[in-house]
Design a protein around this motif. Structure first.
Motif, short mmCIF file in Angstrom:
data_model
loop_
_atom_site.label_atom_id
_atom_site.label_comp_id
_atom_site.label_asym_id
_atom_site.label_seq_id
_atom_site.Cartn_x
_atom_site.Cartn_y
_atom_site.Cartn_z
N VAL A 152 0.82 -1.22 0.00
CA VAL A 152 0.00 0.00 0.00
C VAL A 152 0.85 1.27 0.00
N SER A 153 1.79 1.37 0.95
CA SER A 153 2.69 2.52 1.04
C SER A 153 4.11 2.03 0.80
N ASP A 154 4.77 2.60 -0.21
CA ASP A 154 6.08 2.09 -0.63
C ASP A 154 7.16 2.43 0.38
N LEU A 155 8.26 1.64 0.33
CA LEU A 155 9.43 1.84 1.18
C LEU A 155 10.67 1.85 0.28
N PRO A 156 10.79 2.82 -0.61
CA PRO A 156 11.82 2.76 -1.66
C PRO A 156 13.25 2.87 -1.16
N ASN A 157 13.47 3.43 0.02
CA ASN A 157 14.84 3.63 0.52
C ASN A 157 15.30 2.53 1.46
N GLY A 159 15.57 -0.81 0.47
CA GLY A 159 16.09 -1.98 -0.23
C GLY A 159 15.06 -3.07 -0.38
N ARG A 160 13.79 -2.75 -0.16
CA ARG A 160 12.72 -3.76 -0.29
C ARG A 160 12.75 -4.36 -1.70
N ASP A 161 12.20 -5.58 -1.83
CA ASP A 161 12.25 -6.28 -3.11
C ASP A 161 11.19 -5.81 -4.09
N HIS A 162 10.01 -5.43 -3.57
CA HIS A 162 8.91 -5.12 -4.48
C HIS A 162 7.88 -4.28 -3.74
N PHE A 163 7.13 -3.48 -4.48
CA PHE A 163 6.01 -2.72 -3.92
C PHE A 163 4.72 -3.22 -4.54
N ILE A 164 3.72 -3.46 -3.68
CA ILE A 164 2.41 -3.90 -4.16
C ILE A 164 1.38 -2.88 -3.69
N VAL A 298 -14.79 7.79 -4.14
CA VAL A 298 -13.77 7.01 -3.45
C VAL A 298 -12.77 6.50 -4.48
N ILE A 299 -11.49 6.69 -4.19
CA ILE A 299 -10.42 6.14 -5.02
C ILE A 299 -9.94 4.88 -4.33
N ALA A 300 -10.10 3.74 -4.98
CA ALA A 300 -9.93 2.46 -4.29
C ALA A 300 -8.92 1.56 -4.98
N GLN A 301 -8.50 0.54 -4.23
CA GLN A 301 -7.71 -0.56 -4.77
C GLN A 301 -8.31 -1.85 -4.22
N ASN A 302 -8.21 -2.92 -4.97
CA ASN A 302 -8.87 -4.17 -4.61
C ASN A 302 -8.06 -4.95 -3.58
N PRO A 303 -8.58 -5.13 -2.34
CA PRO A 303 -7.82 -5.86 -1.32
C PRO A 303 -7.51 -7.30 -1.73
N GLY A 304 -8.45 -7.94 -2.43
CA GLY A 304 -8.20 -9.30 -2.87
C GLY A 304 -7.03 -9.39 -3.82
N HIS A 305 -6.95 -8.44 -4.74
CA HIS A 305 -5.82 -8.41 -5.67
C HIS A 305 -4.52 -8.15 -4.91
N LEU A 306 -4.56 -7.25 -3.93
CA LEU A 306 -3.38 -6.98 -3.10
C LEU A 306 -2.88 -8.26 -2.42
N ALA A 307 -3.80 -9.01 -1.83
CA ALA A 307 -3.40 -10.22 -1.09
C ALA A 307 -2.85 -11.28 -2.04
N ARG A 308 -3.55 -11.54 -3.14
CA ARG A 308 -3.11 -12.57 -4.08
C ARG A 308 -1.77 -12.20 -4.70
N SER A 309 -1.62 -10.93 -5.07
CA SER A 309 -0.36 -10.48 -5.66
C SER A 309 0.79 -10.62 -4.66
N THR A 310 0.53 -10.31 -3.40
CA THR A 310 1.56 -10.43 -2.37
C THR A 310 2.07 -11.86 -2.27
#
Length: 359
Positions: A152-157, A159-164, A298-310
């Motif tokens: 949801v909130s990126d951690l670019p500094n 060294g994380r592997d990926h942002f979802i 409302v500006i939304a993102q799909n929680p199911g997609h977030l979980a499956r992608s993770t």
């Protein structure tokens, strides 16, 4: 017929044990031999069946999902979605555990993260603001071989592997377009509310929002961001004080959570339906507020997609496999009263999809 490890061993002129060591990146094999095995794999077109290999070795992927322990309905929805996904992918040998941390205590979060390797976890998904303490903790996990995914909130500094998650700057620009058009280009003022400006998603949303408002709607004045630190009481206080002292406010952009406190404050001031209110994430409350006309969009993102992608990304990172970037892109959804999706209880059963996509 598909090539097998026996074919690789024969083609490379090595033993089956050597092929196994190369496939599993174990030490004790000379570079010349590794090259010979990889060349044989390339010539034969061998594709490893990791599911079968893991089953044969009784391997289980133990994954940790770490979320803030807040009153946010979106975070709770996300936690519930991960719990459901964990039950569905157990047959794919994924053991998913959910951990919560006090959102205002970065040291407690760091201690939780640093304890995970000793408990046998293979990967970590994390939703948290980026702080110096967290950066050190994530880098330590990476140094110990655990892939880390930011949610949801990126951690670019770090060294994380990926942002979802969605592109939060683009989400903020989307909010700006909606706000400016609903207000007719001005004049007037817009109040901006955020949980914490330490969080990358809040920073990026505000930046994108300002870009569009300054460029396309200069007649609308955007006020400074008000931080609530996840407190509904603080949110109600700052909204009530601002609206009492800024009579030209015609819109509110809520970048984070606290929607229940926000709509309650607006109701108490007799302004329900009289302000343009743009917020993020579809929750039980924002759905009801959209239906009642208390929230405009409302500006939304799909929680199911977030979980499956993770789950897909963590497993791919553990196995050193490439990602399907298109499949893992989380889309920005703009929801109005007129296009609300069915409630989860009315939606079709997605157990088959969750099981297949996690594998």
């Amino acid at each position: 017929m598909r090539p097998t490890v026996n074919d690789i061993a024969r083609e490379a002129g090595v033993s089956l044990a050597t092929v196994d060591r190369v496939l599993n990146a174990r030490p004790g094999v000379r570079e010349k031999t590794i090259k010979a095995v990889n060349d044989a794999i390339s010539r034969l077109g061998y594709v490893r069946d990791l599911s079968a290999a893991n089953l044969a070795r009784s391997r289980t992927y133990r994954m940790a999902v770490v979320l803030p322990d807040t009153e946010s309905q979106f975070v709770q929805t996300l936690a519930d979605t991960f719990q459901d996904a964990g039950h569905l992918v157990a047959t794919a040998r994924i053991d998913l555990s959910l951990h919560r941390f006090p959102p205002e205590d970065p040291h407690a979060l760091a201690a939780l993260l640093l304890d995970l390797p000793a408990r046998g976890y293979a990967g970590v998904a994390l939703m948290a603001p980026e702080t110096p303490v967290l950066r050190d903790a994530v880098r330590s996990l990476r140094a110990r071989g655990l892939p880390v995914v930011a949610l949801v909130s990126d951690l670019p500094n770090t060294g994380r592997d990926h942002f979802i998650g969605t592109d939060n700057r683009a989400a903020g620009r989307t909010a700006g377009v909606l706000m400016g058009r609903f207000l007719g280009g001005g004049p007037g003022q817009v109040m901006v509310i955020g949980s914490s400006l330490l969080a990358r998603d809040m920073i990026e949303r505000r930046r994108g929002f300002d870009e569009v408002m300054l460029r396309d709607f200069p007649g609308v004045s955007v006020l400074q961001s008000l931080e609530t630190h996840g407190s509904g009481r603080t949110l109600r206080q700052v909204v009530t004080e601002m609206l009492a002292n800024a009579p030209d406010v015609r819109g509110i952009y809520a970048m984070g959570d606290g929607h229940r406190a926000l709509t309650q404050a607006i109701q108490e001031l007799g302004l329900s339906g009289k302000l343009t209110v743009i917020c993020h994430e579809l929750t039980p409350h924002t759905r009801k507020a959209l239906e009642a006309g208390e929230i405009t969009a409302v500006i939304a993102q799909n929680p199911g997609h977030l979980a499956r992608s993770t789950l897909r990304v963590l497993r791919a990172k553990v196995d050193n496999l490439p990602l399907d970037e298109g499949q893992e892109q989380i889309r920005i959804e703009v929801l109005l009263r007129e296009n609300l999706p069915p409630t989860p209880s009315d939606a079709p059963d997605s157990a088959t999809e969750a099981t297949s996509t996690a594998a």
